[in-house]
Structure formats: structure tokens, C-alpha cells
Design an enzyme around this catalytic site. Structure first.
Site, PDB file in Angstrom:
ATOM      1  N   VAL A 136       3.999  -1.358   3.575  1.00  0.00           N
ATOM      2  CA  VAL A 136       4.509  -0.176   3.372  1.00  0.00           C
ATOM      3  C   VAL A 136       5.289   0.648   2.484  1.00  0.00           C
ATOM      4  O   VAL A 136       6.012  -0.067   1.638  1.00  0.00           O
ATOM      5  CB  VAL A 136       4.668   1.243   4.629  1.00  0.00           C
ATOM      6  N   LYS A 137       4.370   1.322   0.912  1.00  0.00           N
ATOM      7  CA  LYS A 137       5.489   1.487  -0.155  1.00  0.00           C
ATOM      8  C   LYS A 137       5.728   2.755  -0.182  1.00  0.00           C
ATOM      9  O   LYS A 137       5.021   3.143  -0.413  1.00  0.00           O
ATOM     10  CB  LYS A 137       4.410   1.390  -1.470  1.00  0.00           C
ATOM     11  N   VAL A 138       7.291   2.483  -0.105  1.00  0.00           N
ATOM     12  CA  VAL A 138       7.650   4.022   0.259  1.00  0.00           C
ATOM     13  C   VAL A 138       8.729   4.692  -0.907  1.00  0.00           C
ATOM     14  O   VAL A 138       9.769   3.254  -1.961  1.00  0.00           O
ATOM     15  CB  VAL A 138       8.431   4.370   1.187  1.00  0.00           C
TER      16      VAL A 138
ATOM     17  N   ALA B   4       1.347  -1.288  -0.147  1.00  0.00           N
ATOM     18  CA  ALA B   4       0.193  -0.099  -0.061  1.00  0.00           C
ATOM     19  C   ALA B   4       0.936   1.388  -0.001  1.00  0.00           C
ATOM     20  O   ALA B   4       1.808   1.006   0.675  1.00  0.00           O
ATOM     21  CB  ALA B   4      -0.597  -0.281   1.195  1.00  0.00           C
TER      22      ALA B   4
END
Length: 217
Positions: free
Chosen positions: A86-88, A60
Site C-alpha cells: 500500500v502506497k501512502v 498500489a
């Protein structure tokens, strides 16, 4: 090599799950918008709906580009479901945030990676996954799969635990070449995975089998 499907379409995710090939999902704001998912509450619910289908990581993506904003968004996303990763983005504050998430036991996917140097930084910060965009590298006139091979080689040599997640895959051949290159994961549209099913000799063979079976009746 694990298969992730790159979509926010529930029907496609369910189809991949039913085929027994689905190991995870990656999403981004563009994919959410494509499905008509708008608003923070609706997006959060959609992530949970996806997690309820997928027994594996669901990436996400955060929208912020500053450290505090990335961390705040990431904490909210991670709280939605245990499967959330968590997509950073690969930027300085993104790397700082990945280190913070790692220290706080939140899984991350470092996205928009286009060089081995960037991949090294992501691994040093403790990213769970690193996502080199091989299709976009190809578009720029270079060999995207060669980048996958280079990152895999560096990670193996240095003992980094970050998984190489080949992204921006455009066709079935990309999938095969990424498997040969040693990628841990590939993420792509369902159509690319379905393309692996196709071979003209399979079609001809099946046609002949069915013809012979009919003649025996």
C-alpha cells in the site's frame, strides 16, 4: 539493489520480467490514467494482472488523505493480492495509517518523501519502503542522490529495517549513483533501465565481431 519498474503498462512489465531484471512494480493514479485504466473495478483488475506477472512487491497508491480513508482503501488494495504494497503519502494521517498497517501486517510504501526527517518518521512508523523522489529534488536545485546517501546512512546507523526505494529516477546515471549510494531499490521507467545496456564501445565491438565473422565464411 533491486529494480522496480515505474509503470502500469503490462507490455513493459512483461518485457522487464522476460529480461530477468524485474523485482517489483510501482504505480500511481497518473500511470494508471496514462494506460486508460479508469474505474475502481478496472483498476483493481489491473493490479491483479500486474501481480500475476511480477513475483515481488507491487505498490498500489491510495487516493485518500485522511486516516480513515487511507486505511479503508489500503485494506481493499492489500486484499487484492499478497504482492500488493500500500502506497501512502508522507502526511500526518499517512504516518498514522502506516503505523496501523504495520500493526496489521500490511506492507507499505511511504511516497512523496523529500527530506531525511520525513524518512525518519516513515521508518519509525514501520514503513516497508520509503520513496525519496530524487529527480524532483534535483529539479529544485539540490542533489537528490545526496538525499539517498543521507537516508541510507541514518537507517544504517539507527538499525531501521525500512528499505530505501529511490524514486523519480530520470536516467541511467541516476541508477548507477543510487547503487553507489546504497539504495535498496530503484524504481524507474523501463527506458532508464534499458539505457544501462548502451555503450558506444559495445556497439563498435559487436560491429567488428560480426564483420570478422562474415569474412570467415
Amino acid at each position: 539493489m533491486k529494480f522496480f519498474i515505474d509503470t502500469a503498462n503490462i507490455a513493459q512489465i512483461q518485457e522487464a520480467h522476460d529480461m530477468g531484471i524485474l523485482d517489483g512494480v510501482t504505480t500511481n493514479p497518473s500511470l494508471m490514467a496514462k494506460e486508460g485504466i479508469k474505474g475502481e473495478a478496472a483498476i483493481a483488475k489491473h493490479y491483479v494482472d500486474i501481480c500475476n506477472i511480477v513475483d515481488g512487491p507491487v505498490s498500489a497508491e491510495v487516493l485518500s488523505t485522511d486516516f480513515a480513508g487511507i486505511v479503508e482503501e489500503g485494506k481493499k488494495l492489500a486484499a487484492l493480492h499478497e504482492n500488493i504494497v500500500v502506497k501512502v503519502p508522507m502526511i500526518k494521517d499517512g504516518i498514522k495509517a502506516i503505523k496501523w498497517f504495520t500493526d496489521n501486517n500490511i506492507k507499505t510504501n511511504c511516497t512523496l518523501v523529500f527530506s531525511a526527517g520525513q524518512a525518519i518518521l516513515a521508518a519509525k512508523a514501520g514503513a516497508t519502503f520509503v520513496s525519496p523522489f530524487l529527480g524532483r529534488v534535483d529539479d529544485s536545485g539540490w542533489d537528490g542522490v545526496q538525499l539517498i546517501e543521507q537516508i541510507v546512512g541514518i537507517y544504517n546507523a539507527q538499525g531501521f529495517m525500512t528499505e530505501v526505494l529511490a524514486a523519480s529516477i530520470r536516467n541511467p546515471l541516476h541508477i548507477i549513483r543510487c547503487a553507489e549510494a546504497g539504495a535498496d531499490v530503484c524504481t524507474c521507467p523501463l527506458s532508464s533501465i534499458m539505457g544501462l545496456l548502451k555503450h558506444p564501445l559495445t556497439d563498435l565491438g559487436l560491429e567488428q565481431f560480426l564483420k570478422d565473422a562474415k569474412s570467415m565464411q
